[in-house]
Design a protein around this motif. Structure first.
Motif, PDB file in Angstrom:
ATOM      1  N   PRO A  11       0.726  -1.290  -0.106  1.00  0.00           N
ATOM      2  CA  PRO A  11      -0.053  -0.016  -0.078  1.00  0.00           C
ATOM      3  C   PRO A  11       0.755   1.237  -0.012  1.00  0.00           C
ATOM      4  N   ARG A  12       2.039   1.130  -0.117  1.00  0.00           N
ATOM      5  CA  ARG A  12       3.014   2.306  -0.012  1.00  0.00           C
ATOM      6  C   ARG A  12       3.954   2.504  -1.256  1.00  0.00           C
ATOM      7  N   HIS A  13       3.525   1.673  -2.127  1.00  0.00           N
ATOM      8  CA  HIS A  13       4.622   2.009  -3.470  1.00  0.00           C
ATOM      9  C   HIS A  13       3.735   2.208  -4.663  1.00  0.00           C
ATOM     10  N   LEU A  14       4.155   3.119  -5.445  1.00  0.00           N
ATOM     11  CA  LEU A  14       3.697   3.376  -6.786  1.00  0.00           C
ATOM     12  C   LEU A  14       4.909   3.208  -7.858  1.00  0.00           C
ATOM     13  N   ALA A  15       4.603   2.921  -9.112  1.00  0.00           N
ATOM     14  CA  ALA A  15       5.646   3.113 -10.169  1.00  0.00           C
ATOM     15  C   ALA A  15       5.784   4.385 -10.908  1.00  0.00           C
ATOM     16  N   GLU A  16       4.491   5.198 -10.766  1.00  0.00           N
ATOM     17  CA  GLU A  16       4.928   6.543 -11.093  1.00  0.00           C
ATOM     18  C   GLU A  16       4.401   7.402  -9.935  1.00  0.00           C
TER      19      GLU A  16
END
Length: 486
Positions: free
Chosen positions: A258-263
């Motif tokens: 829930p803490r990571h995005l690719a952009e």
């Protein structure tokens, strides 16, 4: 007549003037000849009520036309309406619009409309990301996001910073993590075919140069989407003194937490002639400024988040906005954590000198040990980036992380290494390809100055301010592994 935003109408006097309202229908209720239409245009949390009295229509009402248009209305339909702005007898709303004219601009089939009246999960709404902004939750998220972006620009513009645009395509890797998206015009299919023909079965990434000729690629060399605009910002700080970037960055990390995005969006200021203490001062000022802005400018939406998403949110944000941030060295922070563990505190990851402080440690420091925001500084050089200034002990660098209760790290920054020889040595220690960093080293050859900066992950800030649990729910179109549909 230009439509008036519902936000403006709801704060207007019920003076009987004619107004035009445009928006999307939230509900239609027909009760004993009285028709009530709740309309929202996204400008604020609240709806405005359009009222039509069949037994006593307004003198100017186009009765037949209104009746025909009412038959078309369902939740989600778009409308354009005109009428008189009058005092509302309904509780909780000062004004309403007495219908004189109504037009359904866009039909919405209730059997097919993905947004239903029953409660929908966040996971479900991610599958209809193009429509979720019409819900109360995401309308509030996007309004707060707008305000916080404005607050960032306001803070730096008030302090003499220049807004700059760092490139999104780069040949250097600021973080040194290697998890970057490649930018190429070369055909991956053709490369794979060449690999098969060459008999390079099971070829490793580091062997790609055996069949890939990057001189024939668009940029003539390997290029990637940036993970940070910091290095480019440093170049402009050495001529404009104070600058900041605010834009999208990318990381090809195969993570579904829930803490990571690719952009994601980063705000990265760089300040010439600032040392670590100056850097920490402006970071504390920045966080308090942003929180006070949210508490003042986004109050209605924050009240919704406090009630529906995270009870106590406003109280916790207010406490941090008014707090004095504690400053503690990494060495002392680890000692505190080790002492807590010896006294019975349970951690998934054991704290020790040299470890990268985990989120559970960050939260324990802010919530249990100090009970307020904490700025941890002087980290071991091995766990921080190559550009951070080395301390005299030769073991630590002048890095600082701002930790806040409830979420952990909010900001990471440092004083940058301005000494050419020391920076070159740090690059060589990490076996970096110096061809991509010669321009960066030039800053230390031609009029070098002490300078500092930091980075704020915008979506992390948004999670903190809204109380939303998943980072994918604070950006309009989340990009993550197997998620790039909209």
């Amino acid at each position: 007549m230009v439509p008036v935003l519902i936000k403006e109408l709801l704060s207007s006097k019920p003076d009987g003037r004619e107004v035009k309202v445009c928006g999307w229908v939230r509900s239609v209720r027909d009760s004993k000849g009285l028709v009530f239409i709740q309309v929202n245009d996204g400008s604020c949390f609240a709806n405005i009520q359009l009222t039509f009295d069949r037994s006593n229509p307004s003198n100017n009402a186009n009765v037949n036309q209104i009746e025909e248009e009412l038959k078309k209305l369902n939740t989600g339909a778009s409308v354009r309406a005109t009428g008189k702005l009058t005092e509302s007898p309904a509780s909780g709303q000062a004004v309403e619009v007495i219908l004189e004219d109504l037009e359904c601009l866009g039909l919405c089939n209730p059997d097919e409309y993905p947004l239903q009246k029953n409660k929908m999960s966040m996971e479900y709404l991610r599958d209809v990301a193009h429509l979720r902004g019409r819900t109360n939750t995401f309308g509030a998220v996007y309004r707060v996001r707008n305000q916080m972006a404005y607050a960032i620009h306001s803070f730096f513009q008030e302090r003499g910073f220049q807004y700059i645009n760092a490139p999104e395509i780069t040949c250097s890797d600021c973080e040194g993590a290697g998890e970057m998206f490649q930018v190429t015009t070369l055909s991956m299919e053709k490369i794979a075919e060449l690999g098969v023909k060459a008999g390079i079965g099971g070829m490793k990434i580091e062997d790609a140069h055996k069949i890939v000729d990057y001189s024939k690629d668009f940029f003539g060399k390997k290029a990637n989407l940036t993970v940070s605009g910091q290095l480019e910002a440093e170049t402009l700080a050495t001529c404009l003194s104070r600058v900041y970037t605010f834009g999208p960055t990318f990381r090809a990390e195969n993570s579904n937490t829930p803490r990571h995005l690719a952009e994601f969006w980063m705000c990265e200021p760089e300040m010439a002639f600032y040392d670590l203490e100056d850097d920490m001062d402006i970071q504390e000022e920045f966080v308090k400024y942003l929180l006070n802005w949210a508490l003042t400018k986004c109050r209605e939406d924050l009240e919704f988040f406090d009630k529906r998403i995270q009870p106590g949110l406003i109280e916790s944000l207010t406490k941090v906005a008014n707090a004095k941030f504690v400053r503690v060295s990494y060495t002392d922070a680890i000692a505190k954590l080790e002492e807590a563990m010896n006294n019975g505190a349970k951690f998934e990851f054991k704290p020790y000198w040299g470890c990268d402080i985990a989120t559970e440690h960050e939260r324990y420091l802010t919530e249990k040990i100090y009970g307020c925001p904490v700025m941890v500084y002087n980290y071991p050089k091995e766990i921080k980036s190559f550009y951070m200034k080395l301390n005299e002990d030769g073991k630590t660098v002048k890095a600082v992380d701002v930790l806040v209760p409830g979420i952990g790290e909010l900001i990471g920054g440092s004083e940058r290494e301005e000494n050419y020889d020391k920076l070159l040595a740090a690059c060589k220690e990490r076996n970096m390809d110096m061809k991509n960093y010669e321009w960066y080293l030039d800053l230390r050859r031609f009029g070098t100055v002490p300078h500092s900066g930091f980075g704020l992950g915008f979506e992390r800030l948004m999670r903190y301010i809204t109380g939303m649990e998943n980072i994918r729910d604070v950006i309009p179109y989340p990009r993550a592994p197997k998620l790039a549909d909209f």
